[in-house]
Design an enzyme around this catalytic site. Structure first.
Site, PDB file in Angstrom:
ATOM      1  N   ASP A   1       0.820  -1.207   0.000  1.00  0.00           N
ATOM      2  CA  ASP A   1       0.000   0.000   0.000  1.00  0.00           C
ATOM      3  C   ASP A   1       0.858   1.263   0.000  1.00  0.00           C
ATOM      4  O   ASP A   1       1.465   1.600   1.021  1.00  0.00           O
ATOM      5  CB  ASP A   1      -0.910  -0.038   1.236  1.00  0.00           C
ATOM      6  CG  ASP A   1      -1.782   1.189   1.375  1.00  0.00           C
ATOM      7  OD1 ASP A   1      -1.938   1.928   0.387  1.00  0.00           O
ATOM      8  OD2 ASP A   1      -2.316   1.406   2.480  1.00  0.00           O
TER       9      ASP A   1
ATOM     10  N   ASP B   1      -1.977   5.675  -5.412  1.00  0.00           N
ATOM     11  CA  ASP B   1      -2.165   4.820  -4.237  1.00  0.00           C
ATOM     12  C   ASP B   1      -2.543   3.398  -4.632  1.00  0.00           C
ATOM     13  O   ASP B   1      -3.666   3.130  -5.056  1.00  0.00           O
ATOM     14  CB  ASP B   1      -3.255   5.435  -3.352  1.00  0.00           C
ATOM     15  CG  ASP B   1      -3.446   4.688  -2.041  1.00  0.00           C
ATOM     16  OD1 ASP B   1      -2.686   3.737  -1.777  1.00  0.00           O
ATOM     17  OD2 ASP B   1      -4.357   5.060  -1.281  1.00  0.00           O
TER      18      ASP B   1
END
Length: 397
Positions: free
Chosen positions: A92, A277
């Site tokens: 992430d 992201d």
């Protein structure tokens, strides 16, 4: 001779890269949607899908909107401890901590996942500190430990990580991942933990202080893509990388010039901030903009989701995200998601992020699946280029 030397250099760089295969599996949202209970999940989490929005308030503890992880489908494997204990994680770029469930966790979600057992690791040390992360309406909390972490053969020593003893609600019960490995900057790490990639750099475990991400959007491919540490693989994209400066070293945050629909600037006309992201599945933006966008593309709320008619994709508009003067185009086939049952859903989601961090647009997996993304810590920049469709990837190739 010069061409041969260039080819040899390219081969050396490619085969010197450390590749982490990313598996594509069922998302958290998929299971309740199949059971007709997705609306109930939103209600439990305090997310008002009628208003097309979730919110993230920076006045609270460090927060991760739970909705960001609802559609994540790309996961990789790591191990912690000696001997190694294996975990499936989300890599992430929108967070900076590594956490996995602890054997002492009492939440229902932990019982369904691999749990770290510190007493079985000869290299484990207790940090003595606690940590807490806000997820939606609940918090994930636990203790910080120190141990060896292995990522596709890279042994990172003395890595601080979270051992969760409490996980929020029942949402993570259906997750295909055990934990999360954050690849953001140290400034957003909770509990003073040094991120895994920073330790890789400090321990001279990577050739270059950068990593790159390739995500396959082919639903029939058993391997979802790959994460590369130490550089990038030019065979995964076409043309050249277009570099964009990082504007705020927390998330991988960049300047977005504007957003166009069929060539006309509709959103972000004066420029705005966005983050690239890997931990967010969709493309998100301020809810007021997303309400308008959903209407423009013809998406309507249904069954706790935003659906579009699959038969009219060719009539829907083309989106263009202008970044550093370059237009990154997305067709309707690219910004929508098609389920196995033939239902098409919008790839956009409202998300209000309060100042000072927000407002922000988030370019998640829907975007990254079309544009190979390089995250360069050495020069604090992000590189983007159109992906090259690839046959199914083989582990370690």
């Amino acid at each position: 001779m010069r061409q041969i030397l260039v080819l040899l250099l390219f081969v050396t760089l490619v085969y010197g890269l450390i590749r982490v295969p990313l598996k594509r599996q069922k998302s958290i949202r998929k299971t309740p949607k199949e059971k007709g209970k997705l609306s109930h999940v939103w209600t439990q989490q305090g997310i008002d899908m009628v208003q097309y929005t979730d919110s993230c308030n920076n006045d609270q503890a460090p927060s991760e909107p739970l909705i960001n992880y609802m559609d994540v489908q790309y996961f990789g494997e790591i191990s912690i401890g000696t001997p190694p204990q294996n975990f499936t994680v989300i890599f992430d770029t929108g967070s900076s901590n590594l956490w996995v469930p602890s054997v002492y966790c009492i939440s229902p979600a932990c019982a369904q996942h691999n749990r770290f057992q510190p007493q079985l690791s000869s290299t484990y040390e207790s940090n003595g500190n606690n940590f807490s992360l806000q997820y939606g309406t609940g918090s994930l909390s636990g203790v910080i430990g120190i141990d060896s972490v292995t990522v596709e053969g890279i042994l990172v020593q003395n890595q601080q990580f979270g051992e969760s003893v409490s996980e929020p609600g029942s949402t993570f019960v259906d997750a295909s991942f055990d934990g999360i490995l954050g690849l953001g900057y140290p400034s957003i790490a909770v509990g003073g933990c040094t991120p895994v990639f920073d330790n890789m750099i400090a321990q001279n475990l990577v050739e270059l202080p950068m990593f790159s991400v390739y995500m396959s959007r082919d639903p029939n491919s058993p391997v979802g893509g790959e994460l590369v540490f130490g550089g990038f693989d030019a065979s995964r994209f076409s043309g050249q990388l277009n570099w964009v400066p990082v504007t705020n070293q927390g998330y991988w945050q960049i300047q977005l010039d504007n957003i166009q629909i069929n060539g006309e600037v509709v959103f972000c006309s004066g420029g705005c901030q966005a983050i690239v992201d890997t931990g967010t599945s969709m493309i998100t933006g301020p809810s007021s903009d997303i309400v308008q966008l959903q209407s423009i593309i013809g998406a309507s709320a249904a069954n706790g989701d935003y659906e579009v008619d699959c038969t009219v994709l060719n009539k829907m508009p083309t989106m263009t995200f202008t970044i550093n003067g370059i237009g990154y185009q997305m067709t309707p086939q690219q910004y929508t998601l098609q389920d196995d049952d033939g239902v098409c859903s919008s790839g956009f989601q409202g998300l209000d992020i309060s100042p000072p961090a927000g407002p922000l647009w988030i370019l998640g997996d829907v975007f990254i699946g079309q544009y190979y993304s390089v995250f360069d810590r050495g020069n604090n920049r992000v590189g983007l280029a159109p992906v090259v469709p690839y046959p199914p990837l083989m582990n370690g190739v």
